[in-house]
Design an enzyme around this catalytic site. Structure first.
Site, PDB file in Angstrom:
ATOM      1  N   GLU A 112     -21.021   2.144   3.833  1.00  0.00           N
ATOM      2  CA  GLU A 112     -21.739   1.573   5.169  1.00  0.00           C
ATOM      3  C   GLU A 112     -22.612   3.071   5.720  1.00  0.00           C
ATOM      4  O   GLU A 112     -23.804   2.646   5.948  1.00  0.00           O
ATOM      5  CB  GLU A 112     -20.764   1.016   6.070  1.00  0.00           C
ATOM      6  N   GLU A 132     -13.013  -4.775   2.634  1.00  0.00           N
ATOM      7  CA  GLU A 132     -12.327  -4.954   4.105  1.00  0.00           C
ATOM      8  C   GLU A 132     -11.592  -6.215   4.107  1.00  0.00           C
ATOM      9  O   GLU A 132     -10.458  -6.601   4.734  1.00  0.00           O
ATOM     10  CB  GLU A 132     -13.133  -4.687   5.079  1.00  0.00           C
TER      11      GLU A 132
HETATM   12  N1  COA Z   1      -7.625   5.276   3.328  1.00  0.00           N
HETATM   13  C1  COA Z   1      -6.656   6.064   3.082  1.00  0.00           C
HETATM   14  N2  COA Z   1      -6.180   6.542   1.806  1.00  0.00           N
HETATM   15  C2  COA Z   1      -6.518   6.086   0.857  1.00  0.00           C
HETATM   16  C3  COA Z   1      -7.768   5.081   0.975  1.00  0.00           C
HETATM   17  C4  COA Z   1      -8.369   4.805   2.041  1.00  0.00           C
HETATM   18  N3  COA Z   1      -9.301   4.046   2.255  1.00  0.00           N
HETATM   19  N4  COA Z   1      -8.154   4.933  -0.383  1.00  0.00           N
HETATM   20  C5  COA Z   1      -7.362   5.687  -1.206  1.00  0.00           C
HETATM   21  N5  COA Z   1      -6.505   6.288  -0.512  1.00  0.00           N
HETATM   22  C6  COA Z   1      -5.325   7.191  -1.100  1.00  0.00           C
HETATM   23  C7  COA Z   1      -4.246   6.304  -1.695  1.00  0.00           C
HETATM   24  O1  COA Z   1      -3.278   5.999  -0.502  1.00  0.00           O
HETATM   25  C8  COA Z   1      -3.683   7.307  -2.339  1.00  0.00           C
HETATM   26  O2  COA Z   1      -2.679   8.496  -1.471  1.00  0.00           O
HETATM   27  P1  COA Z   1      -1.151   8.611  -2.168  1.00  0.00           P
HETATM   28  O3  COA Z   1      -1.301   9.024  -3.401  1.00  0.00           O
HETATM   29  O4  COA Z   1      -0.773   9.536  -1.259  1.00  0.00           O
HETATM   30  O5  COA Z   1      -0.661   7.278  -2.294  1.00  0.00           O
HETATM   31  C9  COA Z   1      -4.877   8.114  -2.870  1.00  0.00           C
HETATM   32  O6  COA Z   1      -5.863   8.116  -2.181  1.00  0.00           O
HETATM   33  C10 COA Z   1      -5.291   7.545  -4.501  1.00  0.00           C
HETATM   34  O7  COA Z   1      -5.609   6.344  -4.213  1.00  0.00           O
HETATM   35  P2  COA Z   1      -4.934   5.290  -5.454  1.00  0.00           P
HETATM   36  O8  COA Z   1      -4.798   3.991  -4.721  1.00  0.00           O
HETATM   37  O9  COA Z   1      -3.726   5.611  -5.914  1.00  0.00           O
HETATM   38  O10 COA Z   1      -6.196   5.443  -6.518  1.00  0.00           O
HETATM   39  P3  COA Z   1      -6.252   4.396  -7.459  1.00  0.00           P
HETATM   40  O11 COA Z   1      -7.681   4.964  -8.512  1.00  0.00           O
HETATM   41  O12 COA Z   1      -5.378   3.682  -8.190  1.00  0.00           O
HETATM   42  O13 COA Z   1      -7.327   3.188  -6.775  1.00  0.00           O
HETATM   43  C11 COA Z   1      -9.038   2.511  -5.159  1.00  0.00           C
HETATM   44  C12 COA Z   1      -8.787   3.518  -6.047  1.00  0.00           C
HETATM   45  C13 COA Z   1     -10.345   3.054  -4.413  1.00  0.00           C
HETATM   46  C14 COA Z   1      -9.480   1.375  -5.912  1.00  0.00           C
HETATM   47  C15 COA Z   1      -7.819   2.109  -4.002  1.00  0.00           C
HETATM   48  O14 COA Z   1      -7.449   3.638  -3.516  1.00  0.00           O
HETATM   49  C16 COA Z   1      -8.237   1.442  -2.849  1.00  0.00           C
HETATM   50  O15 COA Z   1      -8.402   0.292  -2.892  1.00  0.00           O
HETATM   51  N6  COA Z   1      -8.487   2.113  -1.780  1.00  0.00           N
HETATM   52  C17 COA Z   1      -8.949   1.245  -0.601  1.00  0.00           C
HETATM   53  C18 COA Z   1     -10.377   0.915  -0.389  1.00  0.00           C
HETATM   54  C19 COA Z   1     -10.719  -0.065   0.628  1.00  0.00           C
HETATM   55  O16 COA Z   1     -10.143  -0.783   1.124  1.00  0.00           O
HETATM   56  N7  COA Z   1     -11.699   0.736   1.354  1.00  0.00           N
HETATM   57  C20 COA Z   1     -12.174   0.137   2.664  1.00  0.00           C
HETATM   58  C21 COA Z   1     -11.395   0.814   3.706  1.00  0.00           C
HETATM   59  S1  COA Z   1     -11.598  -0.019   5.396  1.00  0.00           S
END
Ligand code: COA
Length: 258
Positions: A112, A132
């Protein structure tokens, strides 16, 4: 010095560029609610800084950002959550050209924010999306509106309602980003645009941005009128005189921003 939660600002005064880097190691540069407010203030400050001609926004460690700090959403006050779009619109309000330098994940509020920038330049590994809906929520920082305006309602519904991630290739084909390059060439691609913009008139750029953004969804006659008024204002600037004179004298222009 102002404390920022999860981002830093660096200035290259010689080139007139300020770079905002989202940087939350181990958390994919998640953007906190405090960071959104601080980013809005930072863009306003950079907008007022005459030494800054261009702003670049990027993320550290190979990702732009995975988005908003998900866990904090449950404790955020309602009025904060209903005004998210104002803070995220800060790059759009900034009178300087703003470039989003995107690599890796560019999700949620990160996407965004990039949509509120003027130019998006990304590496070929970039993945853009608004996931989201998977949290039982919708994009609330301008994503539903800006994305549909940029890529059309059908594609925006695939991205928002089905969580389709947009590849760099699709983003380019859909006109969402202006350039896609291999990751190793991303800095050079951004630098080229920074230098290109830095050589142009700051007042003309600010006015072009304002006219383009403000009347994009206004009736044509309102847009044409505002364009005419802006043209009239620029007519009296030193930069316009310099632009015309340098063309006639067959030399490069030197724009001072007034
Ligand atoms: N907010 C807070 N923490 C986040 C985050 C977010 N939006 N996205 C990732 N993290 C954190 C994870 O909790 C993890 O922390 P931890 O190791 O302490 O558990 C770290 O970042 C790495 O993320 P992880 O999910 O283990 O990496 P991945 O490579 O397996 O997956 C994504 C990457 C981006 C696919 C996945 O992290 C994800 O789906 N994140 C959320 C995306 C999202 O919904 N964004 C919109 C938010 S409104």
């Amino acid at each position: 010095m102002t404390e920022h939660d999860g981002f830093r600002i660096e200035r290259d005064e010689g080139r007139g560029v300020a770079t905002i880097t989202l940087d939350v190691p181990g958390k994919l540069n998640r953007v906190s609610l405090a960071a959104r407010r601080q980013l809005a203030a930072a863009f306003a400050e950079l907008g007022d800084d005459q030494a800054v001609r261009t702003v670049v926004m990027t993320g550290a460690g190979g990702a732009f950002t995975a988005g908003g700090d998900i866990a904090s959403f449950l404790t955020a006050p309602v009025d904060e959550m209903t005004s998210l779009a104002f803070n995220v619109a800060a790059p759009e309000r900034c009178p300087k050209p703003v470039i989003a330098r995107i690599e890796g994940y560019c999700l949620g509020v990160g996407f965004e924010l990039s949509l509120a920038c003027d130019f998006r330049i990304c590496s070929d590994d970039a993945q853009l999306g608004l996931p989201e809906i998977g949290l039982g929520m919708i994009p609330g920082s301008g994503g539903t509106q800006r994305l549909a305006r940029l890529i059309g309602l059908s594609r925006a519904k695939d991205v928002i309602m089905r969580r389709k991630r947009i590849s760099a290739e699709d983003a380019l084909a859909w006109g969402l980003v202006s350039e896609v390059v291999p990751a190793a060439e991303l800095d050079a691609a951004v630098d080229r645009v920074v230098d290109e913009l830095g050589a142009l008139s700051p007042v003309a750029l600010a006015m072009a941005k304002r006219v383009l953004n403000h009347v994009y969804d206004a009736p044509l006659h309102v847009g044409l009128d505002l364009e005419g008024i802006a043209y009239g204002v620029l007519k009296s600037t030193d930069d316009f005189r310099e632009g015309v004179e340098s063309f006639v004298e067959k030399r490069p222009p030197k724009f001072e921003g007034r």
